[in-house]
Design an enzyme around this catalytic site. Structure first.
Site, PDB file in Angstrom:
ATOM      1  N   ARG A 102      -0.662  -1.987  -6.927  1.00  0.00           N
ATOM      2  CA  ARG A 102      -0.984  -3.073  -5.990  1.00  0.00           C
ATOM      3  C   ARG A 102      -1.965  -4.053  -6.642  1.00  0.00           C
ATOM      4  O   ARG A 102      -1.781  -5.276  -6.560  1.00  0.00           O
ATOM      5  CB  ARG A 102      -1.575  -2.464  -4.717  1.00  0.00           C
ATOM      6  CG  ARG A 102      -2.011  -3.462  -3.647  1.00  0.00           C
ATOM      7  CD  ARG A 102      -2.396  -2.679  -2.398  1.00  0.00           C
ATOM      8  NE  ARG A 102      -3.191  -3.446  -1.450  1.00  0.00           N
ATOM      9  CZ  ARG A 102      -2.699  -4.217  -0.488  1.00  0.00           C
ATOM     10  NH1 ARG A 102      -1.390  -4.355  -0.383  1.00  0.00           N
ATOM     11  NH2 ARG A 102      -3.490  -4.845   0.352  1.00  0.00           N
ATOM     12  N   HIS A 147      -4.372  -8.952   3.626  1.00  0.00           N
ATOM     13  CA  HIS A 147      -5.827  -8.942   3.797  1.00  0.00           C
ATOM     14  C   HIS A 147      -6.210  -9.837   4.968  1.00  0.00           C
ATOM     15  O   HIS A 147      -5.793 -10.989   5.033  1.00  0.00           O
ATOM     16  CB  HIS A 147      -6.523  -9.465   2.536  1.00  0.00           C
ATOM     17  CG  HIS A 147      -6.465  -8.516   1.383  1.00  0.00           C
ATOM     18  ND1 HIS A 147      -6.656  -8.905   0.072  1.00  0.00           N
ATOM     19  CD2 HIS A 147      -6.255  -7.171   1.341  1.00  0.00           C
ATOM     20  CE1 HIS A 147      -6.555  -7.862  -0.721  1.00  0.00           C
ATOM     21  NE2 HIS A 147      -6.314  -6.800   0.017  1.00  0.00           N
ATOM     22  N   LYS A 149      -2.240  -2.579   7.911  1.00  0.00           N
ATOM     23  CA  LYS A 149      -3.437  -2.169   8.641  1.00  0.00           C
ATOM     24  C   LYS A 149      -3.564  -2.973   9.935  1.00  0.00           C
ATOM     25  O   LYS A 149      -3.254  -4.156   9.981  1.00  0.00           O
ATOM     26  CB  LYS A 149      -4.684  -2.393   7.779  1.00  0.00           C
ATOM     27  CG  LYS A 149      -4.828  -1.385   6.635  1.00  0.00           C
ATOM     28  CD  LYS A 149      -6.136  -1.594   5.896  1.00  0.00           C
ATOM     29  CE  LYS A 149      -6.334  -0.542   4.816  1.00  0.00           C
ATOM     30  NZ  LYS A 149      -7.611  -0.732   4.076  1.00  0.00           N
ATOM     31  N   ARG A 160       0.859  -1.179   0.000  1.00  0.00           N
ATOM     32  CA  ARG A 160       0.000   0.000   0.000  1.00  0.00           C
ATOM     33  C   ARG A 160       0.897   1.231   0.000  1.00  0.00           C
ATOM     34  O   ARG A 160       2.031   1.197   0.502  1.00  0.00           O
ATOM     35  CB  ARG A 160      -0.889   0.022   1.245  1.00  0.00           C
ATOM     36  CG  ARG A 160      -1.834  -1.173   1.378  1.00  0.00           C
ATOM     37  CD  ARG A 160      -2.636  -1.057   2.671  1.00  0.00           C
ATOM     38  NE  ARG A 160      -3.579  -2.158   2.833  1.00  0.00           N
ATOM     39  CZ  ARG A 160      -3.327  -3.277   3.515  1.00  0.00           C
ATOM     40  NH1 ARG A 160      -2.145  -3.430   4.111  1.00  0.00           N
ATOM     41  NH2 ARG A 160      -4.231  -4.222   3.609  1.00  0.00           N
ATOM     42  N   TYR A 193      -9.545 -10.251  -7.051  1.00  0.00           N
ATOM     43  CA  TYR A 193      -8.516 -10.393  -8.077  1.00  0.00           C
ATOM     44  C   TYR A 193      -8.742 -11.602  -8.969  1.00  0.00           C
ATOM     45  O   TYR A 193      -8.281 -11.635 -10.098  1.00  0.00           O
ATOM     46  CB  TYR A 193      -7.130 -10.422  -7.423  1.00  0.00           C
ATOM     47  CG  TYR A 193      -6.831  -9.139  -6.704  1.00  0.00           C
ATOM     48  CD1 TYR A 193      -6.611  -7.961  -7.420  1.00  0.00           C
ATOM     49  CD2 TYR A 193      -6.825  -9.062  -5.318  1.00  0.00           C
ATOM     50  CE1 TYR A 193      -6.388  -6.764  -6.773  1.00  0.00           C
ATOM     51  CE2 TYR A 193      -6.593  -7.869  -4.664  1.00  0.00           C
ATOM     52  CZ  TYR A 193      -6.374  -6.719  -5.391  1.00  0.00           C
ATOM     53  OH  TYR A 193      -6.167  -5.528  -4.752  1.00  0.00           O
ATOM     54  N   HIS A 197      -2.615   2.712  -5.922  1.00  0.00           N
ATOM     55  CA  HIS A 197      -3.228   1.417  -5.632  1.00  0.00           C
ATOM     56  C   HIS A 197      -3.306   0.536  -6.883  1.00  0.00           C
ATOM     57  O   HIS A 197      -3.421  -0.687  -6.760  1.00  0.00           O
ATOM     58  CB  HIS A 197      -4.629   1.632  -5.055  1.00  0.00           C
ATOM     59  CG  HIS A 197      -4.909   0.775  -3.849  1.00  0.00           C
ATOM     60  ND1 HIS A 197      -4.162   0.845  -2.679  1.00  0.00           N
ATOM     61  CD2 HIS A 197      -5.837  -0.183  -3.634  1.00  0.00           C
ATOM     62  CE1 HIS A 197      -4.636  -0.025  -1.810  1.00  0.00           C
ATOM     63  NE2 HIS A 197      -5.649  -0.672  -2.361  1.00  0.00           N
TER      64      HIS A 197
END
Length: 297
Positions: A246, A269, A172, A148, A278, A243
């Protein structure tokens, strides 16, 4: 047959009591006329006869007639309001929409660069100067790792383990993860460290890997601006953001056989359903290639 007078009464109610615009009422009229036409064709001649199955069959009918997902969602919303009106004014006893779920909006697939477009973007920075070397290294790292942009700008020297082909990052939820980094990206990091970073640092100290002209860490906004600049110079017409690299990283490694769980770990994730987008992108791209190159029989 269903009497259209009730429809006109409802539209008049929307105009006078609800004060809706002419265009909104026109949209309601169109949705309800299509619905009533469907009921008449299927010999449903009373709103009291409507139930969940009738509505689900109507939604299936709309789908089979190639209405867009958003059009179906709008129509269901119209029917929901109309049903409440019929109950409120005692035309029917039961709300026939009460057990019908509104379809979810179609998920928009994020933009993805082709490998050719990635190559074009990577080739744009002028690597004869310190800024071009830095920017090439930034793009190589982003595409090689799927970081990110917030993770990229906080990447520190101590996070590099290039001798074993790894970097670490704090994602995150303050979750640390270890990511492999390929030989090409490692090469450009080393070129940047040997030929650019010390010049940008100007005898100062900074823990961050990538620095601006003042020797400080880069901002997310500055990365965004660089992407826009180089995308334009590369002649790429897509709407590309940080992004996008990514997304491209994830899509390309999936297309080359990576397991979905591995991609989930690489991207950081917490839920694999986030990663599954994806697979949709890969299937969409596969369909585009097939349609473009497969001869019609």
């Amino acid at each position: 047959m269903i009497d259209n007078d009730l429809l006109e009464d409802y539209l008049h109610f929307l105009k006078i009591e609800r004060g809706l615009s002419i265009n909104t009422i026109k949209s309601y009229r169109q949705d309800l006329k299509h619905f009533i036409s469907y009921l008449n064709i299927n010999s449903v001649n009373n709103f009291e006869l409507l139930d969940e199955d009738t509505i689900l069959n109507y939604m299936k009918h709309m789908n089979e007639n190639n209405l867009s997902r958003n059009s179906i969602i709008r129509s269901v919303s119209t029917l929901r309001k109309f049903s409440k009106y019929l109950v409120q004014f005692k035309y029917i006893d039961d709300d026939f929409m009460s057990k019908v779920d509104t379809p979810k909006r179609a998920q928009h697939l994020p933009a993805v660069l082709t490998t050719e477009e990635v190559d074009k973007l990577l080739a744009v920075p002028d690597t004869s100067n310190k800024y071009g070397i830095r920017d090439r290294a930034i793009f190589e790292v982003m595409y090689a790792t799927g970081l990110r942009v917030s993770e990229l700008v906080h990447l520190k020297l101590e996070d590099l383990h290039l001798n074993v082909g790894l970097i670490q990052t704090l994602g995150k939820g303050n979750k640390e993860r270890i990511i492999p980094i390929g030989d090409v990206a490692s090469k450009w990091i080393n070129i940047y460290l040997n030929h650019s970073r010390s010049i940008l640092l100007k005898n100062r100290r900074s823990p961050f890997l990538f620095l601006n002209a003042h020797g400080s860490g880069l901002s997310r906004q500055s990365i965004w601006q660089k992407i826009k600049k180089y995308v334009s110079l590369a002649g790429i017409k897509k709407n590309v953001t940080p992004h996008t690299l990514r997304h491209s990283f994830a899509t390309h490694i999936l297309e080359n056989g990576a397991d979905l769980r591995i991609v989930q770990d690489l991207l950081g994730h917490s839920d694999i359903s986030t990663t599954q987008i994806y697979t949709h992108i890969s299937n969409h791209r596969l369909s585009e290639v097939y349609d473009k190159y497969h001869p019609e029989i």
